[in-house]
Design a protein around this motif. Sequence first.
Motif, short mmCIF file in Angstrom:
data_model
loop_
_atom_site.label_atom_id
_atom_site.label_comp_id
_atom_site.label_asym_id
_atom_site.label_seq_id
_atom_site.Cartn_x
_atom_site.Cartn_y
_atom_site.Cartn_z
N GLY A 1 0.82 -1.21 0.00
CA GLY A 1 0.00 0.00 0.00
C GLY A 1 0.85 1.25 0.00
N GLY A 2 0.43 2.25 -0.76
CA GLY A 2 1.13 3.53 -0.81
C GLY A 2 2.39 3.50 -1.64
N LEU A 3 2.75 2.38 -2.26
CA LEU A 3 3.98 2.32 -3.05
C LEU A 3 3.69 2.62 -4.52
CD1 LEU A 3 5.63 -0.92 -1.62
CD2 LEU A 3 6.02 1.45 -0.92
N SER A 4 4.74 3.05 -5.18
CA SER A 4 4.64 3.21 -6.63
C SER A 4 4.71 1.83 -7.27
CB SER A 4 5.78 4.09 -7.15
OG SER A 4 7.02 3.41 -6.98
N ARG A 5 4.44 1.78 -8.56
CA ARG A 5 4.50 0.51 -9.27
C ARG A 5 5.87 -0.13 -9.14
NH1 ARG A 5 0.85 3.24 -12.57
NH2 ARG A 5 -0.87 1.96 -13.42
N ALA A 6 6.90 0.61 -9.46
CA ALA A 6 8.27 0.06 -9.43
C ALA A 6 8.64 -0.40 -8.03
CB ALA A 6 9.25 1.12 -9.93
N GLU A 7 8.24 0.41 -7.02
CA GLU A 7 8.57 0.02 -5.65
C GLU A 7 7.85 -1.27 -5.26
OE1 GLU A 7 9.25 4.47 -3.69
OE2 GLU A 7 7.25 3.57 -3.75
N ALA A 8 6.60 -1.38 -5.67
CA ALA A 8 5.83 -2.58 -5.32
C ALA A 8 6.41 -3.82 -6.00
CB ALA A 8 4.36 -2.39 -5.73
N VAL A 9 6.82 -3.71 -7.28
CA VAL A 9 7.40 -4.86 -7.98
C VAL A 9 8.67 -5.30 -7.29
CG1 VAL A 9 8.50 -5.59 -10.12
CG2 VAL A 9 6.35 -4.32 -10.20
N ARG A 10 9.53 -4.34 -6.92
CA ARG A 10 10.78 -4.69 -6.26
C ARG A 10 10.53 -5.37 -4.91
NH1 ARG A 10 12.48 0.38 -8.18
NH2 ARG A 10 12.07 1.33 -6.16
N LYS A 11 9.56 -4.88 -4.18
CA LYS A 11 9.28 -5.43 -2.85
C LYS A 11 8.75 -6.88 -2.98
CE LYS A 11 7.05 -4.44 1.55
NZ LYS A 11 6.22 -3.46 2.32
N LEU A 12 7.89 -7.09 -3.97
CA LEU A 12 7.34 -8.46 -4.16
C LEU A 12 8.43 -9.42 -4.61
CD1 LEU A 12 3.87 -7.75 -5.83
CD2 LEU A 12 4.33 -8.41 -3.47
N GLU A 13 9.31 -8.98 -5.48
CA GLU A 13 10.41 -9.85 -5.92
C GLU A 13 11.30 -10.24 -4.76
OE1 GLU A 13 12.23 -7.54 -8.94
OE2 GLU A 13 10.97 -8.35 -10.56
N GLU A 14 11.58 -9.25 -3.84
CA GLU A 14 12.43 -9.53 -2.71
C GLU A 14 11.77 -10.47 -1.72
OE1 GLU A 14 13.25 -5.72 -1.11
OE2 GLU A 14 14.61 -5.12 -2.73
N ARG A 15 10.46 -10.26 -1.48
CA ARG A 15 9.78 -11.01 -0.43
C ARG A 15 9.19 -12.33 -0.91
NH1 ARG A 15 8.26 -7.46 3.68
NH2 ARG A 15 7.42 -9.31 4.74
N LEU A 16 8.76 -12.40 -2.17
CA LEU A 16 8.07 -13.60 -2.65
C LEU A 16 8.88 -14.38 -3.69
CD1 LEU A 16 4.39 -12.33 -3.04
CD2 LEU A 16 5.45 -13.48 -1.09
N GLY A 17 10.02 -13.82 -4.10
CA GLY A 17 10.78 -14.50 -5.15
C GLY A 17 11.22 -15.90 -4.75
N SER A 18 11.65 -16.06 -3.49
CA SER A 18 12.10 -17.39 -3.05
C SER A 18 10.95 -18.38 -2.96
CB SER A 18 12.80 -17.27 -1.69
OG SER A 18 11.90 -16.74 -0.71
N ALA A 19 9.75 -17.87 -2.66
CA ALA A 19 8.59 -18.77 -2.57
C ALA A 19 8.28 -19.41 -3.93
CB ALA A 19 7.38 -18.01 -2.05
N GLY A 20 8.60 -18.71 -5.00
CA GLY A 20 8.32 -19.24 -6.34
C GLY A 20 9.29 -20.30 -6.80
N SER A 21 10.33 -20.56 -6.01
CA SER A 21 11.31 -21.58 -6.41
C SER A 21 11.22 -22.84 -5.55
CB SER A 21 12.73 -21.00 -6.31
OG SER A 21 13.03 -20.64 -4.97
N ARG A 22 10.29 -22.87 -4.59
CA ARG A 22 10.15 -24.06 -3.74
C ARG A 22 9.52 -25.20 -4.52
NH1 ARG A 22 8.72 -20.39 0.60
NH2 ARG A 22 6.51 -20.75 0.14
N ASP A 23 10.08 -26.44 -4.36
CA ASP A 23 9.53 -27.61 -5.03
C ASP A 23 8.11 -27.88 -4.56
OD1 ASP A 23 11.86 -27.93 -6.39
OD2 ASP A 23 12.60 -29.62 -5.19
N LEU A 24 7.30 -28.39 -5.49
CA LEU A 24 5.91 -28.74 -5.20
C LEU A 24 5.83 -30.25 -5.00
CD1 LEU A 24 4.21 -26.60 -8.01
CD2 LEU A 24 4.65 -25.93 -5.63
N ALA A 25 5.28 -30.67 -3.87
CA ALA A 25 5.12 -32.10 -3.58
C ALA A 25 3.88 -32.61 -4.31
CB ALA A 25 4.98 -32.33 -2.08
N VAL A 26 4.04 -33.72 -5.06
CA VAL A 26 2.93 -34.26 -5.85
C VAL A 26 2.89 -35.78 -5.68
CG1 VAL A 26 2.99 -32.41 -7.57
CG2 VAL A 26 4.37 -34.49 -7.91
#
Length: 579
Positions: A61-86
């Motif tokens: 909230g309250g961030l610019s587009r660029a700021e929000a993209v950078r923050k999501l990459e920093e905070r959620l980037g590692s979550a996107g690389s976790r293996d999925l158990a199937v």
Amino acid sequence: MRLRVPAAQRNASAPRIASIPPLALAGGGLAVGVGGLYLAGLLLAGGDIDAGTTVRGVNIGGLSRAEAVRKLEERLGSAGSRDLAVTVGDRESTVDPRQAGITFDFEETVDRAVRADDIDPFTVIGGLFRSGGPVQPVVRVDEDKAHAALGKLAKSLDQKVRDGAVTFADGEVDQVAPHNGYALDTDAAVAPLRASFLRGDAGAVTALPARETKPEVTAEELRRAVRDFAQPAMSAPVRLTAADRRFTISPDDLGEYLTMRPDDTGKLTPRLDAKGLRASPAVARNLFGLPAEPRNATLRLVGDRVVAADDARSGVQITDKALGKAVLPLLTKSGTARTGEVAARVTPPEVTDENAARLGLTEKMSSFTVNFEPAPYRTKNIGRAAELINGSVVMPGRTWSFNRTVGERTEANGFVEGIMILNDEFTKAPGGGVSAVATTMFNAMFFAGVKPVEYGAHSFYIERYPEGREATVAWGSLDLKFNNDSGNAIYIQAESTETSVTITFLGTRKYDEIGSVTGPRTNVKQPERKVSTDERCVPQTPLEGFDVTVQRVFVADGREVKREPFRTHYTPRDEIVCE
């Protein structure tokens, strides 16, 4: 002293203030308030995203587009690389979402969260009283990568259906449990894999869709087969009687040749390899010595009369089929009920001392001898052919065959390489010399008065044989056959020495005498001289070719009753010189 100004003059020189109604005053106050709120909204809104906007718990909230993209990459980037158990069926594994082409699109996610570029008072002022709230992240799927990763996963997790099965080893029953088969549906698996990535639940396992195949032989059927057949089959030995032999087959020996196979309905049925069991040491050693083929009584001549010896015996065969038929029903029984008898196939001899006279085997019908120069190959091959022919019995109306009786002239059949005629030349080949036996048989048949069916003379004349009254044989192309039209059985005696072979027909003579009349040579042709460098060349002396007719004369009651002509054509025997 106070100066007083007239009213008219006072109004003319001072500014005029109009009269404002109460509602107007109130509206003016409202306008001043809205303007203040609008200004406050602009000051407080600041960035592009509403306050309180979150993505997977990350406040942007309250961030610019660029700021929000950078923050999501920093905070959620590692979550996107976790293996999925199937899982696929009952097998587990993991999928690397990056290799499967499944990723977060943070820019598109932020675009969803950004408020509209509208600064009208109502939108701006509304921002003072609302919160952005949670925003679902945008997930991108590279279909090609996803299908490739799922195809690789299928190779490791797919499993073939397995039927329940029963095996036997060392007298014990082994069971193979059934299980379902699973084949990953790679097309349908993309969506649940994406959903699993989007949820991001640590430790959660996603069951991927798969095509399931049920086993035909179920666990229930497996239990039935073991209970009703397999365990009883291995519970004790079986005891058998075959002909005059008694023997026992242990569970260990039975298990080697016993299987259970599913039928069309998935029911396990027992099968016994009776042929293998019959040949196994446990059975074969107990049946060893049983005479498989019958033996006719030995006949001999006293003068011209036949005397039969009391040495005939029946042939006894224990067939694979009979063994299996006896053993299989015993396997589900117990105690003394596991005892049975194998049906033996008994073949009686055709000739015994009791029936020889009834068959008409009473006198000598004919006898003929061919002499030959001694040679090891002749002695071997002629002796072997005579051995195979001796004792042949030809019942009335039946046809006797040289090739069927003697068999192919091979080393395995007891013959060696010798000299024979091939393509009008002497050459080396297995069975050479057997034509002496064929000629002897032809003449015995000739003077017995029976009917020739197939015969053929040598291509050129051989001096030691009677011209026009001789025969040769070739496996697969030329046979020597006669039909027994004498009305009684014929017994054939064949014997040989190092320099001769004699064949005698015993039976009942239909004619008093069979004579032979040889006509003159006609169509005489002279031989040629040839030189051969072939390694297998055999020298050959020259002899003219000619045609000749021999008459077979039948005599009954002292008079000639008929004649039969035997016409033979001989080609010239060329001289062969080997160099």
